[in-house]
Design an enzyme around this catalytic site. Structure first.
Site, PDB file in Angstrom:
ATOM      1  N   ASP A 153      10.263  -0.922  -2.239  1.00 44.29           N
ATOM      2  CA  ASP A 153      10.086   0.334  -3.021  1.00 44.29           C
ATOM      3  C   ASP A 153       9.942   1.269  -1.802  1.00 44.29           C
ATOM      4  O   ASP A 153      10.034   0.921  -0.587  1.00 44.29           O
ATOM      5  CB  ASP A 153       8.656   0.310  -3.484  1.00 44.29           C
ATOM      6  CG  ASP A 153       8.126   1.521  -4.018  1.00 44.29           C
ATOM      7  OD1 ASP A 153       8.693   2.356  -4.645  1.00 44.29           O
ATOM      8  OD2 ASP A 153       6.842   1.853  -3.746  1.00 44.29           O
TER       9      ASP A 153
ATOM     10  N   ASP B  61       8.129   5.188  -1.568  1.00 42.04           N
ATOM     11  CA  ASP B  61       6.416   5.794  -1.293  1.00 42.04           C
ATOM     12  C   ASP B  61       5.502   4.558  -1.623  1.00 42.04           C
ATOM     13  O   ASP B  61       5.405   3.913  -2.283  1.00 42.04           O
ATOM     14  CB  ASP B  61       6.424   6.716  -2.644  1.00 42.04           C
ATOM     15  CG  ASP B  61       6.910   8.151  -2.302  1.00 42.04           C
ATOM     16  OD1 ASP B  61       6.740   8.770  -1.502  1.00 42.04           O
ATOM     17  OD2 ASP B  61       8.059   8.340  -2.957  1.00 42.04           O
TER      18      ASP B  61
ATOM     19  N   ASP C 272       3.863  -1.125  -3.862  1.00 42.77           N
ATOM     20  CA  ASP C 272       2.400  -0.693  -3.615  1.00 42.77           C
ATOM     21  C   ASP C 272       1.844  -0.255  -4.949  1.00 42.77           C
ATOM     22  O   ASP C 272       0.590  -0.297  -5.315  1.00 42.77           O
ATOM     23  CB  ASP C 272       2.200   0.266  -2.790  1.00 42.77           C
ATOM     24  CG  ASP C 272       3.002   1.783  -3.243  1.00 42.77           C
ATOM     25  OD1 ASP C 272       2.220   2.446  -3.210  1.00 42.77           O
ATOM     26  OD2 ASP C 272       4.204   1.518  -3.419  1.00 42.77           O
TER      27      ASP C 272
END
Length: 219
Positions: free
Chosen positions: A8, A10, A166
């Site tokens: 991922d 961000d 996250d």
């Protein structure tokens, strides 16, 4: 055997949620004076693709207006992020992947303009074999399609890959694609990441348990 790493963007390659929160607060404040708390951002916004999200945030706006508002928010974010710092241990992991000829791909719900800006700001754009932008596919995360697409582009099997996420939608997407999913505890508590499907949760890419896992997958 470990042949692919899927990341991922961000909150995983770099910790940007504070900047996104600032951009959303400015947008909502300018639009109708709304306020946005950290808790609301964490629960309702973090990790989601803009299409559905902006329809929820602005239910009276037309599709064209929502698109313009999303573009404005992302422009605000890019202004706030002229330079970015990689997550601790990321460059070490990327160097390891290069040495072992492991493919690397970004899989993100962020728009392509943001993805390109962030990877350039981090100075790592050239290190990735591909960048999968969920907005360009039929379905974004939490659907597994973006991660399945990443595997396809790397010509890798799920059993030979690791995914790093996250956000809760991202963890679910990677897990449902059949990839061993490592949660990065930057934006969500470890327990929530585990409940969403993460098999391991670490603070950053220097965590010894992550490196023990990598060694095991090397065989």
């Amino acid at each position: 055997m470990l042949t692919a790493l899927l990341f991922d963007l961000d909150g995983t390659l770099t910790d940007t949620d504070t900047l996104h929160l600032q951009a959303f607060r400015q947008l909502l404040g300018d639009y109708d004076g709304r306020e946005l708390t950290q808790a609301q951002f964490d629960a309702q916004i973090s990790g989601r693709a803009n299409g559905e999200l902006f329809g929820e945030l602005f239910p009276l706006a037309s599709a064209a207006e929502c698109h313009a508002l999303a573009a404005r928010k992302e422009a605000l974010f890019r202004q706030l992020a002229p330079t970015l710092q990689p997550m601790s241990g990321l460059l070490r992991l990327m160097d390891h992947a290069r040495a072992w000829d492991i493919g690397m791909c970004v899989v993100t719900n962020a728009p392509r303009l943001n993805a390109e800006h962030m990877l350039d700001a981090l100075g790592i754009a050239e290190r990735f074999d591909d960048v999968v932008v969920a907005d360009e596919l039929a379905r974004p995360k939490p659907d597994p399609l973006p991660y399945l697409t990443g595997l396809q582009r790397l010509q890798a099997r799920a059993a030979e890959a690791l995914a790093f996420e996250d956000s809760l939608p991202g963890v679910k997407a990677a897990h449902d694609a059949g990839i061993y999913t490592v949660g990065i505890a930057t934006t969500q508590p470890a327990q929530r990441l585990l409940e969403a499907g993460a098999q391991l949760v670490v603070e950053d890419f220097n965590d010894p348990t992550l490196w023990a896992l990598i060694e095991t997958m090397h065989g």
